[in-house]
Structures are given as C-alpha cells and as structure tokens.
Design a protein around this motif. Structure first.
Motif, PDB file in Angstrom:
ATOM      1  N   ASN A 324      48.676  30.854  36.202  1.00  0.00           N
ATOM      2  CA  ASN A 324      48.886  29.552  36.845  1.00  0.00           C
ATOM      3  C   ASN A 324      48.213  29.486  38.205  1.00  0.00           C
ATOM      4  OD1 ASN A 324      50.406  28.732  34.674  1.00  0.00           O
ATOM      5  ND2 ASN A 324      52.387  29.046  35.656  1.00  0.00           N
ATOM      6  N   ALA A 325      48.295  30.575  38.961  1.00  0.00           N
ATOM      7  CA  ALA A 325      47.667  30.607  40.288  1.00  0.00           C
ATOM      8  C   ALA A 325      46.162  30.445  40.176  1.00  0.00           C
ATOM      9  CB  ALA A 325      48.017  31.911  40.997  1.00  0.00           C
ATOM     10  N   LEU A 326      45.556  31.088  39.185  1.00  0.00           N
ATOM     11  CA  LEU A 326      44.109  30.990  39.006  1.00  0.00           C
ATOM     12  C   LEU A 326      43.700  29.587  38.574  1.00  0.00           C
ATOM     13  CD1 LEU A 326      43.608  34.404  37.162  1.00  0.00           C
ATOM     14  CD2 LEU A 326      42.887  33.869  39.501  1.00  0.00           C
ATOM     15  N   LEU A 327      44.460  28.991  37.658  1.00  0.00           N
ATOM     16  CA  LEU A 327      44.108  27.668  37.147  1.00  0.00           C
ATOM     17  C   LEU A 327      44.336  26.566  38.174  1.00  0.00           C
ATOM     18  CD1 LEU A 327      45.516  27.882  33.503  1.00  0.00           C
ATOM     19  CD2 LEU A 327      43.115  27.881  34.193  1.00  0.00           C
ATOM     20  N   THR A 328      45.281  26.760  39.081  1.00  0.00           N
ATOM     21  CA  THR A 328      45.574  25.732  40.086  1.00  0.00           C
ATOM     22  C   THR A 328      44.950  26.064  41.437  1.00  0.00           C
ATOM     23  OG1 THR A 328      47.686  26.787  40.629  1.00  0.00           O
ATOM     24  CG2 THR A 328      47.716  25.067  38.940  1.00  0.00           C
ATOM     25  N   GLN A 329      44.001  26.996  41.448  1.00  0.00           N
ATOM     26  CA  GLN A 329      43.184  27.310  42.619  1.00  0.00           C
ATOM     27  C   GLN A 329      44.001  27.780  43.821  1.00  0.00           C
ATOM     28  OE1 GLN A 329      39.477  24.874  43.191  1.00  0.00           O
ATOM     29  NE2 GLN A 329      40.238  24.650  45.274  1.00  0.00           N
ATOM     30  N   LYS A 330      44.868  28.715  43.577  1.00  0.00           N
ATOM     31  CA  LYS A 330      45.611  29.340  44.673  1.00  0.00           C
ATOM     32  C   LYS A 330      44.836  30.560  45.185  1.00  0.00           C
ATOM     33  CE  LYS A 330      49.045  26.471  44.287  1.00  0.00           C
ATOM     34  NZ  LYS A 330      48.425  25.576  43.312  1.00  0.00           N
ATOM     35  N   ARG A 331      45.124  30.965  46.413  1.00  0.00           N
ATOM     36  CA  ARG A 331      44.460  32.130  47.010  1.00  0.00           C
ATOM     37  C   ARG A 331      45.147  33.402  46.499  1.00  0.00           C
ATOM     38  NH1 ARG A 331      45.264  30.703  53.181  1.00  0.00           N
ATOM     39  NH2 ARG A 331      47.365  30.469  52.289  1.00  0.00           N
ATOM     40  N   VAL A 332      44.363  34.241  45.823  1.00  0.00           N
ATOM     41  CA  VAL A 332      44.916  35.429  45.168  1.00  0.00           C
ATOM     42  C   VAL A 332      44.274  36.679  45.753  1.00  0.00           C
ATOM     43  CG1 VAL A 332      45.221  36.642  42.975  1.00  0.00           C
ATOM     44  CG2 VAL A 332      45.293  34.132  43.039  1.00  0.00           C
ATOM     45  N   ILE A 333      45.122  37.630  46.121  1.00  0.00           N
ATOM     46  CA  ILE A 333      44.644  38.912  46.648  1.00  0.00           C
ATOM     47  C   ILE A 333      45.157  40.042  45.767  1.00  0.00           C
ATOM     48  CG2 ILE A 333      45.125  40.604  48.473  1.00  0.00           C
ATOM     49  CD1 ILE A 333      44.471  38.612  50.526  1.00  0.00           C
ATOM     50  N   PHE A 334      44.259  40.973  45.452  1.00  0.00           N
ATOM     51  CA  PHE A 334      44.636  42.218  44.791  1.00  0.00           C
ATOM     52  C   PHE A 334      44.561  43.326  45.838  1.00  0.00           C
ATOM     53  CE2 PHE A 334      43.450  39.554  41.269  1.00  0.00           C
ATOM     54  CZ  PHE A 334      44.340  39.921  40.269  1.00  0.00           C
ATOM     55  N   LEU A 335      45.702  43.921  46.110  1.00  0.00           N
ATOM     56  CA  LEU A 335      45.799  44.963  47.137  1.00  0.00           C
ATOM     57  C   LEU A 335      45.945  46.323  46.469  1.00  0.00           C
ATOM     58  CD1 LEU A 335      46.217  46.061  50.027  1.00  0.00           C
ATOM     59  CD2 LEU A 335      48.652  45.454  49.787  1.00  0.00           C
ATOM     60  N   GLY A 336      45.055  47.234  46.838  1.00  0.00           N
ATOM     61  CA  GLY A 336      45.128  48.602  46.328  1.00  0.00           C
ATOM     62  C   GLY A 336      45.012  49.590  47.473  1.00  0.00           C
ATOM     63  N   HIS A 337      46.086  49.729  48.232  1.00  0.00           N
ATOM     64  CA  HIS A 337      46.063  50.631  49.389  1.00  0.00           C
ATOM     65  C   HIS A 337      45.862  52.073  48.911  1.00  0.00           C
ATOM     66  CE1 HIS A 337      46.742  52.415  53.195  1.00  0.00           C
ATOM     67  NE2 HIS A 337      47.945  52.895  52.918  1.00  0.00           N
ATOM     68  N   GLY A 338      44.834  52.706  49.453  1.00  0.00           N
ATOM     69  CA  GLY A 338      44.528  54.079  49.082  1.00  0.00           C
ATOM     70  C   GLY A 338      43.740  54.203  47.796  1.00  0.00           C
ATOM     71  N   LYS A 339      43.492  53.096  47.122  1.00  0.00           N
ATOM     72  CA  LYS A 339      42.730  53.112  45.878  1.00  0.00           C
ATOM     73  C   LYS A 339      41.233  53.031  46.172  1.00  0.00           C
ATOM     74  CE  LYS A 339      46.188  52.712  42.825  1.00  0.00           C
ATOM     75  NZ  LYS A 339      46.438  53.675  41.727  1.00  0.00           N
ATOM     76  N   PRO A 340      40.399  53.556  45.274  1.00  0.00           N
ATOM     77  CA  PRO A 340      38.947  53.354  45.431  1.00  0.00           C
ATOM     78  C   PRO A 340      38.616  51.869  45.404  1.00  0.00           C
ATOM     79  CG  PRO A 340      39.412  55.056  43.794  1.00  0.00           C
ATOM     80  CD  PRO A 340      40.724  54.411  44.126  1.00  0.00           C
ATOM     81  N   ALA A 341      37.660  51.471  46.217  1.00  0.00           N
ATOM     82  CA  ALA A 341      37.281  50.059  46.275  1.00  0.00           C
ATOM     83  C   ALA A 341      36.782  49.562  44.928  1.00  0.00           C
ATOM     84  CB  ALA A 341      36.215  49.846  47.345  1.00  0.00           C
TER      85      ALA A 341
END
Length: 682
Positions: A324-341
C-alpha cells in the motif's frame, strides 16, 4: 605484447568516446568511475572515464564508498544517475538524459605499511542496461588490476572491453513477445528470431573474410563447382549451428566479454521488465517481513490507522502495508544497520519490483529509488515524494519526520511514522469503508483457502489482500522460483490497476482534479462483466476505496495514464479488452452461455492478424495454463462457441509462438481441436 594490447584497448576507448550520439545509444557502458578513501580528505572521486558524468563529484564518491566499507573485504552498491526530481506541481518531466544504472564494487585491502592499515578503492560502471549484474565479473578483474596499476588506462581498458561485448545477434523483442518468452515452458521459444540474426551475422562474417582475398584469384580458383561446394558448406554449417542452438535457453542471450586476455561468459536475460534492475530477490524481501506483526502502528504510538496503508485495520499484514505504501507513493526506507550496502540495495530493488507489479505493470518507481544512500544525500532524498531508499545509518530511524514507512531488515519489523498525517477528508472515507466492510460481513466470502496473518484473526477479515499474501508465502514454501512469485505480484497489481477506472467512473463527480483521466474504458469493462463479476467488483471497490484514492494522482498513476494512451495507439487489437476477457474466462464461475459466446465471438472477430495473435498469447502465459481458458470452448454445448474456438486456435497455430502453445496443450485438448476442425470443415 601486453603493452601493445593495452594501448590498442585505450585507443579503442578514445575512439568510442568521440563517437556520435547515435553510436552512443549503442554503447554498453557510458562511464567508468574510480573512487578511493583518502585518510586526510575522505572519500574522493579520482577518475571519470571517458568524460565527467555531470553529477557532483563528492556525492558520487560518498555513494561509491558506503558507510562501513572499510570493515569488509568487499561490498557492492547500486545507485542511479540522471534521476529527475519533480517540479513544483509534483510532475516529473519527460525527456532529458536517460536514467543510468550504476553497479559499484568497493574493496578493502589491508596493508600494514599504510596509515590505518588498509587501502579502500571502488570502481563502478554506468550503463543503460537494467541487467547490471552481468558486469560483476569484469568489475572484479578491473578493480584488481587497478590496485596493481592505478592509472586511467585501467579504466580505459575496462570501458573498451565492455563496449566490445557483441549484442548484435540479440533479438529486440516487443513487450508482448517479452511476456510470452518470460513465462514460456519452451526454452526454444522465438528460436527462429535468434536463428535469423545468427545466420545474417555468419553471412556478414563470411563476406568480411572473402574481402580479405583477391577477388579475381578467388573466382578463378573456386569456379562454379567450388562456389556450389562453398554454399553447401555454409548451409551445412548453419544446420549444425541450429542443431546446437536447440540446447540453448533462449530466455538468455549468450555472449562474452574479453578483458585482459580473459574470456568472461555473459548471459543476458531476455525477459527483463522495465522496472526490474539487477539480480535481486523478491522472495527474500517477502520472507524477511512476512512475520512482522501487522500492529506495528499501535506500537509506534499512533492513535489511528492510516487509511492508505492499513486496509484491514489492525489486522493488515505487514506485506500489505508495504504494498500500500508503494502504490500510494509514501516515503519508504529500508534500514540495515551493520549490513553490507549491497544487501540493503537489493531490498530496495525488490521493493521497486513489488510496487510496479513484478516490474511490468506500473513505472516510475526506479526514478525515485535510491538503492543505497546516506546522510550526505538527505536533501536530494527529501526532494523526491515517495522515495524508496536503502540506508545503513541508524540515525534515520530516529527521525520519523524523514520517512513514512521504515522497514528494519535486521528485525523484520515495519513501522509507520507517527508523523504521517492522514489525507484530507480521510475520516469520512474511512468511516464509509468500514461501514462497507461491516455490510460485507453478512455476505458469504468463502474461499478455497483461509488465511490468518496472526492467530485469532476473525474470519470477516479474510479478503483478497490476505489471500494474496497467503498465496505468495505458500508458493515460497513450495519452492516456487522468482519468476513465478513475480508473476503473482504482477497479476495482483494488474487487477488493482484495472479497478481504478471503474472507481473513477463511479465517483466521476469527485474527480474533477487536473489529470484525473481514466486508465481504461470503464464503460467497456462494466459492459463485459457478468452479474457475478459485478458483485465481486463492487466488493473489491469497497475494500480498496482508500488505497485507490491514495493511488490516484501519484507519479505511477500519471505514467499509467500516459502508457495506456501510447499502448492503445500502438495496439493491434482495438475495440476489446483482451486481458479482461481472459480474466473473466479464467475466474468467473457463473458466466451464462450468452456471455461466454459474446467473449469468444469478439475474440474471433478481433484477433485475426499475426500481431493480434501475439497480443492474445501475451495475456495467456504458459506458466499460468496457456491456452487452457480458451480450450474449454471445445467442450461447450453451444456449436457457435465451439466454432469460434476452432477458428481462434487455427489462427493461433499459424503464429510461430502460437504453434508452440498449441503443441504444449493437454493431449485431450489437441484431440478435441483436431476432431472439431475436421467436423466443421466437412
């Protein structure tokens, strides 16, 4: 000898750099970049070959050297160049420089003789190809060479080698042909297209070889008999090539890159959709967040559910919230602290495919995607409404005003920002949607499978959203492949988009805003629906009311309107909606004989030419049953329907791809086709 080879490579690259714009469109790689970490100056962009990209040097360097890169031996990142920020009206301008996809390799080499004990360098290729992963091998070799010879010549050699990769025998498939091949059970689909290009290439190569000899001497030596023998040899060689080609999987084009004397085999995917970038895993995205509690909103301290996101209230599954967030153009962040970029970037690329419908229904997601970014790019990020970004810095989590949805890769938790304000007039719409849902509780919504995203979920919340998530997870548990999972997402988003013009048609008085153009002929769709279809449609419209409202006016919506208009102009089939007809035949349970006959009659009348048959086949992917929905017409009591079905199959059989479709159908369907064809011919 090696020096001469390197010099020739560099000269070839220089020649490429000075080529015309038309030739530039044929380049495999536009730029090669080199960045390194300086102990005193930080991240610096040292080389741009063959010319500057036009982007900010320090910005590129920061993206190429992600946070924590020094702690890993190597890492991959992905980012894009020439992304177009929206104007004051929120629209994204067409034209301008094309979007470039950048694949970057960063490597750390430990050396006790240097300060901090390590040397960190990164090399990137910028290309128009969405299948950027094919350049991984050459990047690894080139960066290793740069450590040994840190000069621009190393970049020039990489640039020249990548642009010598031969794609001339790779067929340029139309969108419908791409869809057919993507879901084909026959790995030799469109073999004829490949064979034709390969034959033409052999003829060109033969002509080039002949030009190296004296024509007069060759004619005297060969004579007529020799020429005939040469022709027979060419035919024999072509036959051998065709024989060996039968073992090839034509969903890929096999070529090679020769770099520093090393032949690197390359497999170019032929079935890439417009919003699919790189080699990501949608399955990994789904499994990471499938177990997230849907009540993450309550945990964030928010008083009420957001109507665009929580379509089932507190029981909305986390995957549905993300969709729903993607279809309604919301700001989405994927956080991976300590993960490879690179790992974080793959989640963003997967989210782009998820929101766009497996990469093939909606577009514009890639333009606002930032597979890897950091705090130095914050201003640019916030200038893009509905961005999709991957970060490794935990500072983003502490600023919910920067995002609307935060997906924590480490915990598998999705959080809606407490700062996200509900849309204007949302409360009445929410109340109306809730009332409609309560009214539907009295309607039997029995399904083949029941689903609950958490124990104790009331049956009244079973809906197409929860069924969709259940279907995805069940397919993953049964080890379905990426293509099959993406196909399910494509069908789901395509169905949602088909509801939008129906909603606009019913709420026409509410949509006098600028650009509120229907995505399809709603009257045509409504007229083709059976009473059972209309009941199902009304339930879906009631359920997706808020999501559709949120989708209308987004960049994806405006792109879909523009695409619909251009596709309609370029379409070979006019006056009918093939996708809707196929959907009705495949899913409708109570079509009466008149409705079925109308569908087959219109298909018989409108699908006549080879191009029109190809469009029909694209709506009948082999992986989803192929011609099965049409084949049932062979057994219908109505003679008219049986006749229309036979005529349709005869045209399909004359199509190169269609002939493979017919041969792959059930044996009993083939027998029915043969018997009825002879019966009607008599």
């Amino acid at each position: 000898m090696a020096s001469n080879s390197r010099d020739s490579n560099v000269q070839a690259a220089v020649n490429d750099a000075g080529s015309s714009e038309e030739e530039a469109q044929q380049r495999n790689v536009e730029y090669v970049l080199l960045a390194e970490f300086d102990i005193d100056r930080g991240a610096i962009l040292k080389h741009q070959y063959p010319r500057p990209t036009g982007a900010d040097d320090s910005h590129l360097a920061e993206l190429m050297l992600p946070d924590g890169a020094h702690a890993r031996e190597s890492d991959w990142t992905v980012f894009f160049l020439n992304q177009k920020a929206p104007d004051e009206s929120g629209r994204v301008a067409d034209g301008g420089a094309p979007l470039l996809y950048v694949l970057n390799l960063v490597r750390t080499k430990h050396d006790k003789e240097v300060r901090r004990g390590a040397v960190v360098k990164a090399m990137a290729v910028c290309t128009r190809h969405r299948f950027i992963h094919i350049y991984q091998a050459i990047l690894m070799l080139a960066l290793e060479n740069y450590y040994r010879a840190p000069t621009e010549d190393t970049l020039a050699e990489l640039y020249a080698a990548a642009n010598r990769m031969d794609l001339s025998c790779m067929p340029r498939l139309s969108r419908h042909e791409t869809t057919i091949l993507r879901f084909s059970d026959d790995q030799n689909m469109f073999e004829e297209r490949f064979a034709q290009l390969e034959s033409e290439r052999r003829m060109v190569d033969a002509a080039t070889r002949d030009s190296d000899h004296d024509a007069v001497v060759a004619e005297a030596a060969v004579g007529d008999d020799g020429a005939a023998t040469a022709r027979r040899g060419t035919v024999s060689e072509a036959g051998r090539m065709r024989g060996s080609a039968r073992n090839k999987d034509r969903r890929f084009f096999d070529t090679e890159i020769v770099y520093s004397g090393v032949k690197l085999p390359i497999r170019v995917p032929m079935t890439v959709y417009p919003e699919e970038i790189g080699d990501f895993s949608l399955i990994r995205l789904l499994t990471t967040f499938a177990g997230a509690l849907p009540a993450s909103v309550a945990a964030s301290g928010k008083a009420a559910a957001h109507p665009h996101l929580e379509s089932s209230g507190q029981y909305t599954h986390a995957i549905t919230v993300l969709m729903n967030a993607l279809l309604t153009q919301k700001r989405v962040i994927f956080l991976g602290h300590g993960k490879p970029a690179g790992e974080v970037a793959n989640y963003v690329l997967a989210a782009v495919a998820l929101g766009s419908g497996g990469g093939g229904v909606l577009r514009g997601f890639a333009n606002r995607a930032f597979p890897y970014t950091n705090l130095t790019n914050l201003d640019t990020l916030l200038s893009f409404p509905g961005y999709i970004a991957g970060v490794t810095n935990p500072a983003f989590e502490e600023h919910p005003e920067w995002w609307d949805l935060l997906c924590n890769i480490n915990t598998g938790r999705i959080t809606v920002s407490p700062a996200l304000a509900p849309p204007t007039g949302a409360q009445p719409q929410r109340s109306q949607a809730d009332a409609l849902r309560r009214s539907l509780d009295s309607v039997s919504l029995a399904r083949n499978r029941s689903f609950s995203s958490r124990e104790g979920k009331p049956d009244r919340w079973n809906n197409s959203d929860s069924e969709f998530v259940q279907d995805l997870m069940l397919a993953i548990d049964r080890h379905y492949g990426e293509v099959a999972i993406r196909a399910k997402v494509e069908n789901y988003v395509r169905r949602f988009v088909s509801l939008v013009p129906l909603y606009e048609h019913e709420h026409e008085h509410e949509h006098e805003r600028d650009g509120a153009t229907a995505l399809a002929d709603a009257a045509l769709l409504i007229g083709a629906d059976s009473p059972a279809d209309r009941d199902a449609r009304d339930r879906e419209l009631a359920f997706y009311h808020a999501r559709i409202e949120g989708f209308i006016g987004t960049h994806a919506y405006h792109n879909a309107v523009a695409d619909r208009q251009s596709q309609h102009a370029a379409s070979f089939v006019r006056g009918i909606d093939i996708a809707h007809m196929v959907y009705s035949l495949r899913t409708a349970a109570n079509l009466d004989v008149n409705e079925v006959e109308a569908i087959f009659k219109r298909l018989d009348e409108h699908v006549v030419t080879d191009e029109q048959v190809t469009e029909l086949l694209a709506a009948l992917p082999q992986s989803q049953g192929g011609l099965q929905p049409l084949a049932y017409g062979f057994y219908h009591p109505s003679p008219a329907i049986r006749l229309h079905t036979v005529r349709l199959f005869e045209r399909i059989e004359r199509n190169l791809a269609g002939a493979r479709y017919v041969r792959s159908t059930n044996f009993f369907h083939q027998c029915a086709f043969s018997n009825l064809r002879h019966a009607f011919a008599a």
